[in-house]
Design a protein around this motif. Structure first.
Motif, mmCIF file in Angstrom:
data_model
loop_
_atom_site.group_PDB
_atom_site.id
_atom_site.type_symbol
_atom_site.label_atom_id
_atom_site.label_comp_id
_atom_site.label_asym_id
_atom_site.label_seq_id
_atom_site.Cartn_x
_atom_site.Cartn_y
_atom_site.Cartn_z
ATOM 1 N N LEU A 77 -10.468 -3.677 -8.757
ATOM 2 C CA LEU A 77 -9.903 -3.546 -10.095
ATOM 3 C C LEU A 77 -10.775 -2.680 -10.989
ATOM 4 O O LEU A 77 -10.277 -2.000 -11.885
ATOM 5 C CB LEU A 77 -9.717 -4.936 -10.713
ATOM 6 C CG LEU A 77 -8.995 -4.997 -12.056
ATOM 7 C CD1 LEU A 77 -7.609 -4.367 -11.940
ATOM 8 C CD2 LEU A 77 -8.889 -6.421 -12.544
ATOM 9 N N ARG A 78 -12.072 -2.670 -10.745
ATOM 10 C CA ARG A 78 -12.977 -1.887 -11.587
ATOM 11 C C ARG A 78 -12.732 -0.382 -11.454
ATOM 12 O O ARG A 78 -13.031 0.379 -12.364
ATOM 13 C CB ARG A 78 -14.435 -2.198 -11.223
ATOM 14 C CG ARG A 78 -14.879 -3.569 -11.692
ATOM 15 C CD ARG A 78 -16.393 -3.670 -11.755
ATOM 16 N NE ARG A 78 -16.771 -4.966 -12.317
ATOM 17 C CZ ARG A 78 -17.085 -6.024 -11.595
ATOM 18 N NH1 ARG A 78 -17.091 -5.944 -10.276
ATOM 19 N NH2 ARG A 78 -17.396 -7.158 -12.171
ATOM 20 N N THR A 79 -12.205 0.019 -10.319
ATOM 21 C CA THR A 79 -11.963 1.452 -10.117
ATOM 22 C C THR A 79 -10.483 1.774 -10.000
ATOM 23 O O THR A 79 -10.107 2.932 -9.844
ATOM 24 C CB THR A 79 -12.671 1.941 -8.835
ATOM 25 O OG1 THR A 79 -12.234 1.144 -7.721
ATOM 26 C CG2 THR A 79 -14.176 1.817 -8.974
ATOM 27 N N GLY A 80 -9.627 0.725 -10.031
ATOM 28 C CA GLY A 80 -8.185 0.940 -9.914
ATOM 29 C C GLY A 80 -7.454 0.304 -11.072
ATOM 30 O O GLY A 80 -7.892 0.346 -12.206
ATOM 31 N N GLU A 134 -14.832 -7.516 -18.989
ATOM 32 C CA GLU A 134 -16.296 -7.477 -18.962
ATOM 33 C C GLU A 134 -16.801 -6.036 -18.934
ATOM 34 O O GLU A 134 -17.777 -5.691 -19.609
ATOM 35 C CB GLU A 134 -16.819 -8.248 -17.747
ATOM 36 C CG GLU A 134 -16.711 -9.756 -17.888
ATOM 37 C CD GLU A 134 -17.411 -10.263 -19.137
ATOM 38 O OE1 GLU A 134 -18.560 -9.854 -19.400
ATOM 39 O OE2 GLU A 134 -16.797 -11.051 -19.874
ATOM 40 N N ASP A 135 -16.145 -5.167 -18.129
ATOM 41 C CA ASP A 135 -16.559 -3.771 -18.072
ATOM 42 C C ASP A 135 -16.325 -3.090 -19.425
ATOM 43 O O ASP A 135 -17.097 -2.237 -19.863
ATOM 44 C CB ASP A 135 -15.776 -3.039 -16.981
ATOM 45 C CG ASP A 135 -16.221 -3.463 -15.596
ATOM 46 O OD1 ASP A 135 -17.278 -4.115 -15.498
ATOM 47 O OD2 ASP A 135 -15.529 -3.160 -14.615
ATOM 48 N N MET A 136 -15.225 -3.483 -20.090
ATOM 49 C CA MET A 136 -14.942 -2.932 -21.412
ATOM 50 C C MET A 136 -16.023 -3.360 -22.399
ATOM 51 O O MET A 136 -16.478 -2.564 -23.238
ATOM 52 C CB MET A 136 -13.570 -3.424 -21.887
ATOM 53 C CG MET A 136 -13.044 -2.704 -23.111
ATOM 54 S SD MET A 136 -11.489 -3.447 -23.713
ATOM 55 C CE MET A 136 -10.505 -3.374 -22.230
ATOM 56 N N ARG A 137 -16.450 -4.629 -22.278
ATOM 57 C CA ARG A 137 -17.486 -5.141 -23.174
ATOM 58 C C ARG A 137 -18.792 -4.370 -22.989
ATOM 59 O O ARG A 137 -19.458 -3.988 -23.953
ATOM 60 C CB ARG A 137 -17.707 -6.627 -22.898
ATOM 61 C CG ARG A 137 -18.574 -7.318 -23.956
ATOM 62 C CD ARG A 137 -19.041 -8.701 -23.496
ATOM 63 N NE ARG A 137 -18.031 -9.445 -22.799
ATOM 64 C CZ ARG A 137 -17.047 -10.105 -23.403
ATOM 65 N NH1 ARG A 137 -16.954 -10.093 -24.722
ATOM 66 N NH2 ARG A 137 -16.163 -10.774 -22.691
ATOM 67 N N VAL A 138 -19.153 -4.130 -21.711
ATOM 68 C CA VAL A 138 -20.380 -3.396 -21.415
ATOM 69 C C VAL A 138 -20.310 -1.982 -21.989
ATOM 70 O O VAL A 138 -21.261 -1.480 -22.594
ATOM 71 C CB VAL A 138 -20.627 -3.348 -19.892
ATOM 72 C CG1 VAL A 138 -21.779 -2.399 -19.563
ATOM 73 C CG2 VAL A 138 -20.934 -4.739 -19.354
ATOM 74 N N ALA A 139 -19.136 -1.342 -21.815
ATOM 75 C CA ALA A 139 -18.972 0.020 -22.320
ATOM 76 C C ALA A 139 -19.063 0.061 -23.847
ATOM 77 O O ALA A 139 -19.668 0.972 -24.433
ATOM 78 C CB ALA A 139 -17.633 0.577 -21.849
#
Length: 370
Positions: A308-311, A337-342
């Protein structure tokens, strides 16, 4: 004549017609009175069968027994957990009684059923899975497919709230520890699970006839005997290529550590991994790895979260074989979570709104000077 003797044979044969059908066969006796009693028995059995057959297609009120039998034949026996489903349906029949009709079952009666099942000390999920959901399936099919009268039930009042399924992802270090601790013959199956998100059953049942190295695809059979095609990544290709030649049909195999005549095993030979053998190996070597709170199903969570992180959600849905994307939505936490980190990273690269008190003070000073 309903009972008669065939030429040269002492035993009587019965022969009769009922509702346009003809029924005949040996009585197994040379006594005419016994033969006539058997005839009546056969006639009653035939009548019962015709009544049952008619009730299967009747449009009027249908008994729970008939509905459960028909549902089992059309749906239940084809489910992946058919053995358990048969038991669930049996429990429902015991609770309500076989002769109650579907239009007589009310919300109040279903609430009582749920209450009784909860009294067994099981979880909400178990109550839903073993009682409410099977009964809903029977009654919904009866109403929509068989077009028979069914009570007006508000199922939202009877399905108990279940805790959201956790999503546990293995870290790179945990993955390394798991694979290092695993037996060499079982490690490829675990690697395959982490790479593809396949269920244990799908891994155990995978055969070489479903692996297409030329087309770079793998066909797996999941729940309900539903198949899906997965692309073969470079990592999966390298993993499977090494396994070629280990066994003529099964992809994943184990090496017998000792000869066992009863099980027809020869030490050092390879045999297809079994579900129970895989479960045992997983528990033993997972514990040896020291990785805590990690179930085999978490390999599926790991593969889905990483993909999901890359798709996107649709890709993960197809990879896991989910019919409803709502089932896949539990992996959305990875995107959040990835959005939060970004966003955190963006707030620390020159953004005034993320600079804390210094930025706030600087802004106030600028206002005063103005």
């Amino acid at each position: 004549m309903p009972v008669y003797r065939k030429h040269g044979k002492p035993e009587y044969t019965y022969d009769f017609k009922l509702r346009g059908g003809r029924f005949s066969g040996p009585t197994g006796t040379s006594n005419k009175r016994q033969a006539e009693r058997i005839l009546e028995q056969k006639r009653q059995e035939a009548l019962d069968k015709l009544k049952t057959a008619a009730s299967f297609t009747a449009e009027g009120p249908m008994t729970l027994e008939i509905a459960a039998s028909r549902y089992w034949l059309e749906v239940g026996q084809h489910l992946a957990n058919s053995v358990n489903y048969y038991r669930f349906i049996g429990w429902i029949l015991d609770h309500f009684g076989k002769h109650i009709t579907l239009d007589q079952i009310t919300d109040s009666m279903i609430a009582a059923m749920v209450s009784r099942r909860r009294g067994d000390g099981v979880s909400n999920a178990t109550v839903n899975r073993t009682a409410a959901v099977p009964l809903r399936g029977i009654m919904t099919r009866a109403k929509k497919t068989w077009k028979v009268p069914v009570g007006d039930i508000d199922w939202s009042r009877h399905l108990l709230k279940e805790p959201k399924e956790r999503v546990r992802e293995a870290s790179q270090d945990e993955e390394r520890r798991l694979l290092n601790a695993m037996r060499d013959d079982y490690a490829p199956a675990v690697s395959f699970a982490l790479l593809t998100g396949c269920r244990r059953m799908e891994i155990v049942d995978l055969t070489w006839s479903r692996v297409d190295f030329f087309g770079r695809t793998i066909t797996v059979t999941g729940k309900g005997d539903k198949t899906r095609i997965l692309p073969m990544t470079e990592a999966v290709h390298a993993l499977l290529w090494v396994l070629k030649g280990h066994h003529p049909t099964s992809v994943f195999t184990y090496v017998a550590r000792r000869t066992n005549k009863r099980r027809k095993l020869v030490r050092g030979a390879r045999y297809p991994i079994t579900m129970e053998g895989f479960k045992t190996a997983w528990r033993r070597y997972r514990d040896k790895s020291g990785v805590e709170n990690f179930r085999f199903h978490d390999t599926r969570h790991t593969a889905a979260t990483r993909t999901l992180r890359t798709g996107n959600m649709k890709i993960v849905q197809r990879m896991l074989g989910h019919e409803d994307i709502a089932t896949t939505a539990k992996y959305a936490h990875a995107m959040i979570e990835d959005m939060r980190v970004a966003m955190e990273a963006a707030n620390h690269t020159g953004s005034h709104t993320g600079a804390g008190e210094d930025a706030s003070t600087d802004l106030k000073d600028k206002k005063k000077s103005a």
